[in-house]
Design a protein around this motif. Sequence first.
Motif, PDB file in Angstrom:
ATOM      1  N   ILE A 224       6.733 -11.305  11.602  1.00 34.32           N
ATOM      2  CA  ILE A 224       7.990 -10.649  11.240  1.00 34.32           C
ATOM      3  C   ILE A 224       8.839 -11.630  10.457  1.00 34.32           C
ATOM      4  O   ILE A 224       9.116 -12.742  10.919  1.00 34.32           O
ATOM      5  N   ASP A 225       9.229 -11.213   9.259  1.00 30.10           N
ATOM      6  CA  ASP A 225       9.974 -12.097   8.375  1.00 30.10           C
ATOM      7  C   ASP A 225      11.316 -11.468   8.032  1.00 30.10           C
ATOM      8  O   ASP A 225      11.382 -10.332   7.566  1.00 30.10           O
ATOM      9  N   PHE A 226      12.403 -12.220   8.304  1.00 29.46           N
ATOM     10  CA  PHE A 226      13.730 -11.775   7.878  1.00 29.46           C
ATOM     11  C   PHE A 226      13.912 -12.153   6.411  1.00 29.46           C
ATOM     12  O   PHE A 226      13.897 -13.324   6.051  1.00 29.46           O
ATOM     13  N   GLU A 227      14.081 -11.141   5.564  1.00 28.60           N
ATOM     14  CA  GLU A 227      14.168 -11.351   4.120  1.00 28.60           C
ATOM     15  C   GLU A 227      15.636 -11.409   3.694  1.00 28.60           C
ATOM     16  O   GLU A 227      16.251 -10.389   3.411  1.00 28.60           O
ATOM     17  N   ALA A 228      16.201 -12.625   3.698  1.00 27.13           N
ATOM     18  CA  ALA A 228      17.587 -12.880   3.298  1.00 27.13           C
ATOM     19  C   ALA A 228      18.579 -11.997   4.045  1.00 27.13           C
ATOM     20  O   ALA A 228      19.355 -11.257   3.430  1.00 27.13           O
ATOM     21  N   PRO A 229      18.596 -12.051   5.391  1.00 24.16           N
ATOM     22  CA  PRO A 229      19.614 -11.293   6.130  1.00 24.16           C
ATOM     23  C   PRO A 229      20.988 -11.933   5.942  1.00 24.16           C
ATOM     24  O   PRO A 229      21.103 -13.109   5.552  1.00 24.16           O
ATOM     25  N   THR A 230      22.027 -11.194   6.224  1.00 27.87           N
ATOM     26  CA  THR A 230      23.392 -11.695   6.091  1.00 27.87           C
ATOM     27  C   THR A 230      24.197 -11.365   7.334  1.00 27.87           C
ATOM     28  O   THR A 230      23.839 -10.488   8.119  1.00 27.87           O
ATOM     29  N   GLN A 231      25.319 -12.112   7.492  1.00 23.35           N
ATOM     30  CA  GLN A 231      26.275 -11.822   8.553  1.00 23.35           C
ATOM     31  C   GLN A 231      27.659 -11.769   7.915  1.00 23.35           C
ATOM     32  O   GLN A 231      28.330 -12.790   7.750  1.00 23.35           O
ATOM     33  N   TYR A 232      28.028 -10.553   7.477  1.00 26.21           N
ATOM     34  CA  TYR A 232      29.327 -10.349   6.860  1.00 26.21           C
ATOM     35  C   TYR A 232      30.193  -9.503   7.784  1.00 26.21           C
ATOM     36  O   TYR A 232      29.694  -8.879   8.731  1.00 26.21           O
ATOM     37  N   ALA A 233      31.477  -9.487   7.470  1.00 32.70           N
ATOM     38  CA  ALA A 233      32.409  -8.668   8.257  1.00 32.70           C
ATOM     39  C   ALA A 233      32.358  -7.222   7.774  1.00 32.70           C
ATOM     40  O   ALA A 233      33.346  -6.651   7.297  1.00 32.70           O
ATOM     41  N   SER A 234      31.200  -6.649   7.865  1.00 35.99           N
ATOM     42  CA  SER A 234      30.995  -5.247   7.491  1.00 35.99           C
ATOM     43  C   SER A 234      29.999  -4.634   8.462  1.00 35.99           C
ATOM     44  O   SER A 234      29.362  -5.346   9.247  1.00 35.99           O
ATOM     45  N   ALA A 235      29.875  -3.339   8.413  1.00 34.07           N
ATOM     46  CA  ALA A 235      29.057  -2.630   9.386  1.00 34.07           C
ATOM     47  C   ALA A 235      27.593  -3.057   9.327  1.00 34.07           C
ATOM     48  O   ALA A 235      27.095  -3.513   8.291  1.00 34.07           O
ATOM     49  N   PHE A 236      26.930  -2.921  10.476  1.00 36.29           N
ATOM     50  CA  PHE A 236      25.487  -3.191  10.543  1.00 36.29           C
ATOM     51  C   PHE A 236      24.767  -2.261   9.576  1.00 36.29           C
ATOM     52  O   PHE A 236      24.985  -1.041   9.550  1.00 36.29           O
ATOM     53  N   GLU A 237      23.876  -2.851   8.764  1.00 32.14           N
ATOM     54  CA  GLU A 237      23.174  -2.068   7.747  1.00 32.14           C
ATOM     55  C   GLU A 237      21.800  -2.663   7.499  1.00 32.14           C
ATOM     56  O   GLU A 237      21.665  -3.875   7.325  1.00 32.14           O
ATOM     57  N   VAL A 238      20.795  -1.812   7.535  1.00 31.43           N
ATOM     58  CA  VAL A 238      19.431  -2.235   7.196  1.00 31.43           C
ATOM     59  C   VAL A 238      19.166  -1.830   5.759  1.00 31.43           C
ATOM     60  O   VAL A 238      19.224  -0.643   5.410  1.00 31.43           O
ATOM     61  N   THR A 239      18.902  -2.802   4.905  1.00 33.26           N
ATOM     62  CA  THR A 239      18.693  -2.520   3.482  1.00 33.26           C
ATOM     63  C   THR A 239      17.222  -2.457   3.093  1.00 33.26           C
ATOM     64  O   THR A 239      16.888  -1.936   2.033  1.00 33.26           O
ATOM     65  N   GLU A 240      16.334  -2.976   3.948  1.00 36.13           N
ATOM     66  CA  GLU A 240      14.907  -2.920   3.610  1.00 36.13           C
ATOM     67  C   GLU A 240      14.071  -3.089   4.869  1.00 36.13           C
ATOM     68  O   GLU A 240      14.357  -3.942   5.706  1.00 36.13           O
ATOM     69  N   LEU A 241      13.048  -2.241   4.990  1.00 37.38           N
ATOM     70  CA  LEU A 241      12.061  -2.338   6.066  1.00 37.38           C
ATOM     71  C   LEU A 241      10.690  -2.150   5.444  1.00 37.38           C
ATOM     72  O   LEU A 241      10.423  -1.108   4.832  1.00 37.38           O
ATOM     73  N   THR A 242       9.836  -3.154   5.575  1.00 39.47           N
ATOM     74  CA  THR A 242       8.505  -3.051   4.975  1.00 39.47           C
ATOM     75  C   THR A 242       7.443  -3.409   5.994  1.00 39.47           C
ATOM     76  O   THR A 242       7.700  -4.179   6.934  1.00 39.47           O
ATOM     77  N   GLN A 243       6.247  -2.844   5.806  1.00 39.33           N
ATOM     78  CA  GLN A 243       5.081  -3.217   6.611  1.00 39.33           C
ATOM     79  C   GLN A 243       3.848  -2.942   5.777  1.00 39.33           C
ATOM     80  O   GLN A 243       3.863  -2.101   4.879  1.00 39.33           O
ATOM     81  N   ASP A 244       2.762  -3.662   6.032  1.00 37.90           N
ATOM     82  CA  ASP A 244       1.592  -3.604   5.156  1.00 37.90           C
ATOM     83  C   ASP A 244       0.415  -2.834   5.746  1.00 37.90           C
ATOM     84  O   ASP A 244      -0.698  -2.914   5.211  1.00 37.90           O
ATOM     85  N   GLY A 245       0.628  -2.078   6.816  1.00 36.43           N
ATOM     86  CA  GLY A 245      -0.466  -1.293   7.381  1.00 36.43           C
ATOM     87  C   GLY A 245      -0.500   0.112   6.804  1.00 36.43           C
ATOM     88  O   GLY A 245       0.477   0.603   6.243  1.00 36.43           O
ATOM     89  N   THR A 246      -1.641   0.756   6.923  1.00 39.73           N
ATOM     90  CA  THR A 246      -1.783   2.138   6.458  1.00 39.73           C
ATOM     91  C   THR A 246      -2.654   2.910   7.440  1.00 39.73           C
ATOM     92  O   THR A 246      -3.492   2.340   8.144  1.00 39.73           O
ATOM     93  N   THR A 247      -2.452   4.203   7.454  1.00 42.00           N
ATOM     94  CA  THR A 247      -3.324   5.091   8.203  1.00 42.00           C
ATOM     95  C   THR A 247      -4.209   5.841   7.224  1.00 42.00           C
ATOM     96  O   THR A 247      -4.108   5.637   6.002  1.00 42.00           O
ATOM     97  N   VAL A 248      -5.078   6.690   7.696  1.00 45.27           N
ATOM     98  CA  VAL A 248      -5.902   7.498   6.805  1.00 45.27           C
ATOM     99  C   VAL A 248      -5.005   8.521   6.121  1.00 45.27           C
ATOM    100  O   VAL A 248      -4.237   9.230   6.777  1.00 45.27           O
ATOM    101  N   GLY A 249      -5.069   8.567   4.792  1.00 47.01           N
ATOM    102  CA  GLY A 249      -4.213   9.489   4.042  1.00 47.01           C
ATOM    103  C   GLY A 249      -4.877  10.829   3.827  1.00 47.01           C
ATOM    104  O   GLY A 249      -6.076  10.914   3.559  1.00 47.01           O
ATOM    105  N   ARG A 250      -4.085  11.896   3.920  1.00 47.31           N
ATOM    106  CA  ARG A 250      -4.554  13.245   3.628  1.00 47.31           C
ATOM    107  C   ARG A 250      -4.016  13.677   2.273  1.00 47.31           C
ATOM    108  O   ARG A 250      -2.878  13.370   1.917  1.00 47.31           O
ATOM    109  N   LEU A 251      -4.837  14.393   1.532  1.00 42.59           N
ATOM    110  CA  LEU A 251      -4.468  14.800   0.177  1.00 42.59           C
ATOM    111  C   LEU A 251      -3.213  15.666   0.194  1.00 42.59           C
ATOM    112  O   LEU A 251      -3.122  16.640   0.930  1.00 42.59           O
ATOM    113  N   THR A 252      -2.227  15.275  -0.604  1.00 43.08           N
ATOM    114  CA  THR A 252      -0.982  16.039  -0.687  1.00 43.08           C
ATOM    115  C   THR A 252      -0.721  16.597  -2.077  1.00 43.08           C
ATOM    116  O   THR A 252      -0.039  17.601  -2.220  1.00 43.08           O
TER     117      THR A 252
END
Length: 453
Positions: free
Chosen positions: A312-340
């Motif tokens: 788990i890597d924190f990618e440039a998190p910040t601590q500002y006097a503003s509301a909690f906000e998640v700007t990016e969530l990434t992961q590199d796993g995949t499941t079996v894809g169904r044709l869409t």
Amino acid sequence: MSFNIALSGIAAAQKDLNTTANNIANVNSIGFKESRAEFADVYANSIFANSKTAVGGGATTSQVAQQFHQGSLQFTNNALDMAINGGGFFVTSSGLSSQDLSYTRAGAFKVDANSYLVDSQGNFLQTFEVDKDGNSTSVSLTETKPVRIPDTAGSPKKTENIGIQMNLNAGDPTYDPALFDPLDRDTYNNSTAVTMYDSLGEPHVMTTYFVRPPDAAYNGESNWVAFYAVDGKQVDLAGATATYQTDTNGDGTADGTGNAETAGGWKGAVVKFNELGSHTGTNPDPIVTVTLGNGGADVLGPGTDGSQTLTIDFEAPTQYASAFEVTELTQDGTTVGRLTNVEVGADGLINASYSNGATVALARVALARFANEQGLTQVGNTSWKASLDSGEALAGEANSGTFGSVRSSALEQSNVDLTTELVDLISAQRNFQANSRTLEVNNTLQQTVLQIR
């Protein structure tokens, strides 16, 4: 002689009527190209005959020539319907490995029982193979193959890396990490979750909980504690010290330690920020979960890879006097894809989209052109085959050179102009009547001669 001339005129008029009738009958045939009956006079003479007084021998059909000008496009809701806007023909084959190729402008394609693209007669659409970037590996008719649209994409890939980028509110209240309880919202500040996948492609929810400890600010530096769970079950962290520095007497220096481990055994990672709200480090860094269960059974379920770990890597998190906000969530796993979805680009590239977010370049539609299109041999079903008169088929990609572009969700209508054909029908009828009248006059004259006494 005059009988034969009149008969040749009637035959020519009949040929003209047949051609016009065929055009009218196929006014709604997709990809149909109208025909035009072309006639020539019959003239015979010898070197000793007087050409000034010679009479022609009638008319003959020299050719029924197809007219390959563009038909209008009719737009549909089927992405597999294709039309060529410009020059070229689709290439089809009667079998998966057959090199008996036919050429057509009718692009009403569909998927057969084996997921191959075929036309209404079951002929396979021929395509060029492409690499993973969608570039054709060969542009040759001998290398074309039918295209199959897989219902699934790829095999599952377990998640190994997770990235989180967020802002933690510098004005949030403080809580004691030792009292953290994921079921008690009053023991932590914020949480966020991301879907991860095990080795079998089964999705799981990994949750990150953030706790702002008391007295965890000194010399402008602030500490937070992050706890982790997968499907609500605690995950252990490799290298976590379970402590953080504190300023207990408020003099701006670190003079104590706080406990980053709960009574229930939850061991948290310490995230540090400076007085500017920038991330200065994480302990451990990167955060690694070393246990997802006993052989995968406790957290991930039986049959999965129990050695799976998450970085788990924190990618440039910040601590500002503003509301909690998640700007990016990434992961590199995949499941079996169904044709869409299936899309065909103007360049003929066929892309398939799947439910796991994967987009796969399957093939590129092959087009062919000929030096003499009117020399093609008709074989029915609005298809043609190459002949000596047409010349060899020249293969190419859509939207390049003299080849037209491919329009998905569209069909090329017949290029027959019904108004013109109706006028031609009247003209052919008059020609037939006139030649019939010539035959009738000849018959009358002969009857007159026979009655002379």
